[in-house]
Structure formats: structure tokens, C-alpha cells
Design a protein around this motif. Structure first.
Motif, mmCIF file in Angstrom:
data_model
loop_
_atom_site.group_PDB
_atom_site.id
_atom_site.type_symbol
_atom_site.label_atom_id
_atom_site.label_comp_id
_atom_site.label_asym_id
_atom_site.label_seq_id
_atom_site.Cartn_x
_atom_site.Cartn_y
_atom_site.Cartn_z
ATOM 1 N N TYR A 207 -4.279 2.318 3.228
ATOM 2 C CA TYR A 207 -3.862 1.930 4.576
ATOM 3 C C TYR A 207 -2.390 1.540 4.526
ATOM 4 C CZ TYR A 207 -8.795 1.724 5.748
ATOM 5 O OH TYR A 207 -10.116 2.041 5.949
ATOM 6 N N VAL B 235 0.185 -0.185 6.402
ATOM 7 C CA VAL B 235 0.040 -1.131 7.514
ATOM 8 C C VAL B 235 1.375 -1.786 7.867
ATOM 9 C CG1 VAL B 235 -1.137 -3.253 8.241
ATOM 10 C CG2 VAL B 235 -2.334 -1.610 6.782
ATOM 11 N N THR C 51 -0.983 -7.112 14.182
ATOM 12 C CA THR C 51 -2.060 -6.584 15.022
ATOM 13 C C THR C 51 -3.407 -7.078 14.479
ATOM 14 O OG1 THR C 51 -2.361 -4.589 13.715
ATOM 15 C CG2 THR C 51 -0.749 -4.470 15.518
ATOM 16 N N LYS D 136 -5.877 -5.234 13.833
ATOM 17 C CA LYS D 136 -6.298 -4.292 12.793
ATOM 18 C C LYS D 136 -5.599 -4.606 11.469
ATOM 19 C CE LYS D 136 -7.381 0.527 12.221
ATOM 20 N NZ LYS D 136 -7.470 1.823 12.891
ATOM 21 N N ALA D 137 -4.320 -4.942 11.541
ATOM 22 C CA ALA D 137 -3.597 -5.307 10.316
ATOM 23 C C ALA D 137 -4.262 -6.525 9.675
ATOM 24 C CB ALA D 137 -2.136 -5.597 10.640
ATOM 25 N N GLU E 281 -4.173 6.188 6.115
ATOM 26 C CA GLU E 281 -4.279 5.795 7.525
ATOM 27 C C GLU E 281 -3.120 4.875 7.859
ATOM 28 O OE1 GLU E 281 -8.129 4.536 9.001
ATOM 29 O OE2 GLU E 281 -7.176 3.520 10.721
ATOM 30 N N VAL F 180 -1.219 2.317 10.164
ATOM 31 C CA VAL F 180 -1.557 1.331 11.186
ATOM 32 C C VAL F 180 -0.240 0.780 11.735
ATOM 33 C CG1 VAL F 180 -2.764 -0.839 11.654
ATOM 34 C CG2 VAL F 180 -3.715 0.790 9.998
#
Ligand code: SAH
Length: 249
Positions: free
Chosen positions: A7, A9, A20, A22-23, A113, A115
Motif C-alpha cells: 500500500y 499511502v 484519511t 483509509k490511511a 494500491e 491511497v
């Protein structure tokens, strides 16, 4: 075994409340976190104890660990099946070499991914009371790196930027400030153009140095401006005294 994945991020500009959701979740679930100092002291202090924490970079362009080694480490950790978070300041894909890291991982068959994080390029001027666009002052914004070698073939054309309308936001602009400002003046930008440097924006010890294009290099030197800092050039800087006159003082 699950497919190896990293990830990438963005941590935002430093205020932990600008991470965030999500982070925050991915950080809290990670086995390994490779982070840059640019992420900021407060967020670094909040990284979970159970994760292996690896500090890999001071500021963009001043890596304590060479970029090639960072890439290798990301690949090694991911192939070991660890949950890897590569935590970067601001947004990973704006001047952060996030694109290079993603390419490298993908080339090794590792899923990436990204982010998105809140970029300092927008949030730091905002924290100083400077909106980058405004109907009366600017309909164009340019983001540039101040760190590139001059005369690099595909580098920053300061003479072209000098002729552009609107707001110019310079990241990584401290070390070459005088040269870059000189190039803008030489390119015809007015020495009266309002400017602000915001050091450590959104953090508790943020500082703002305001001047004109003609005066900013000298003032920054006198005030001993240090990275991370963002330079904003353009009429929108005038809004600061109405919007957040007390910020950074
Ligand atoms: N990817 C990052 C930028 C990396 S380049 C982002 O989206 O924000 C590193 C530069 O970001 C620094 O040299 C500085 O110009 C800027 N920067 C990052 N955080 C900052 C902060 N809190 N205050 C001022 N400038 C910051």
C-alpha cells in the motif's frame, strides 16, 4: 499464500487529523511501515508499536536511504508476505517518487494500491489562509519542483513560468530559492508579485514569511527558512491578510 501487495499511502501534510480514514486503518493493520520524515513528528509518533517501523527518508531529494535500496526493501518485505505500508508525505504521486516505487513493485509482480493523501501543495497554502485560485486573482495554478538541476533538458522552464498567469506553487524550493526567483525575474515576472513561504504548514510550529518576488530570497535567508517549505507566488497571497492574518505568527 495471498498475492504480495504494497500500500502506497499518502499521510497528508503533517496534521494527524488530515490523515484519511483509509490511511489510518492501513497504518494500524500493517506489519511493516516504511516511512519518510516528511510525514511529520506527530504522525510518526502515532505509528503502531506492533509494526516494524523503518525510517527510510528525510525529505524528498534528501533520502537517508538511497531510492534504489528503498525499492529493494519494499520488494523484499512484500515477497515475505508481510502487510507493507509505504507511508509518504502529502500525496504519494505528487513529487514524491511514488510513481517510481509503484513501477518497481509492479515490475516484480507485486500488487500496488495507491491511497491518495492530502497534498501539501494545496493544504499548506490553505493553512496559511491562501486559496490557490480565486475568481478575482487566479484561474490557473502551476505546481513545480524547485529542486531540479538548471538546464536539465526536460526540466522546469522558469522563463515560460514567468509569463504564465495565475498562481505558482514551488515545492522543494528552499535550497535553490535565490536561483529560481532570479530566473523568474529574468523571465519578466514583476518583482512586486506577492509571495509567501510556508514552513512546516499545518503543523504546530508553522511559520509564514511574506514578501514580494523581489524581496523573498533575502527575507528567507534572514529568517533561516528550512525544509519542508512551500513557496506561493501570485496575487492570491494578498488574501491571507483577510482570511487568516494570525496564521503562522
Ligand atoms: N508528495 C508530497 C510532496 C513531496 S516533495 C505532497 O504531496 O505534499 C517534498 C516537498 O513537499 C517539500 O520540500 C515541501 O516543499 C513540501 N511539503 C510537504 N509537507 C510540507 C509541510 N508540512 N509544510 C511545507 N511544505 C511541505
Amino acid at each position: 499464500m495471498t498475492k504480495p501487495k504494497v500500500y502506497l499511502v499518502g499521510a497528508g501534510p503533517g496534521d494527524p487529523e488530515l490523515l484519511t480514514l483509509k490511511a489510518r486503518r492501513l497504518i494500524d493493520e500493517a506489519d511493516v511501515i516504511l516511512y519518510d520524515q516528511l510525514v511529520g513528528e506527530e504522525i510518526i509518533a502515532s505509528l503502531p508499536d506492533h509494526a516494524e517501523l523503518v525510517s527510510v527518508g528525510k525529505y524528498a531529494g534528501h533520502h537517508t536511504v538511497p531510492q534504489e535500496r528503498i525499492n529493494e526493501m519494499l520488494v523484499e518485505y512484500a515477497l515475505r508476505g508481510r502487510r507493507v505500508v509505504r507511508l509518504k508525505g502529502g500525496d504519494p504521486y505528487l513529487f514524491g517518487r511514488g510513481g517510481e516505487e509503484a513501477e518497481e513493485l509492479t515490475a516484480h509482480g507485486i500488487e500496488v494500491e495507491e491511497v491518495s493523501g492530502i497534498t501539501s501543495a494545496i493544504a499548506v497554502p490553505a493553512s496559511a489562509g491562501i486559496p490557490l485560485t480565486h475568481r478575482r486573482y487566479a484561474s490557473v495554478v502551476s505546481f513545480v519542483t524547485g529542486h531540479e538541476e538548471p538546464h536539465k533538458g526536460d526540466g522546469v522552464h522558469w522563463d515560460t513560468l514567468a509569463r504564465l498567469e495565475g498562481t505558482l506553487v514551488v515545492l522543494m524550493g528552499v535550497s535553490r530559492l535565490a536561483e529560481n526567483v532570479g530566473a523568474l525575474l529574468k523571465g519578466g515576472k514583476s518583482p512586486e508579485t506577492p509571495c509567501a513561504i510556508i514552513e512546516r504548514g499545518t503543523r504546530k510550529d508553522m511559520r509564514i514569511i511574506e514578501s514580494t518576488l523581489g524581496g523573498i530570497a533575502e527575507k528567507a535567508k534572514a529568517e533561516k527558512v528550512k525544509p519542508p517549505a512551500i513557496l506561493v507566488i501570485g496575487d492570491v497571497v494578498r488574501l491571507r491578510e483577510h482570511i487568516a492574518p494570525e496564521a503562522g505568527t
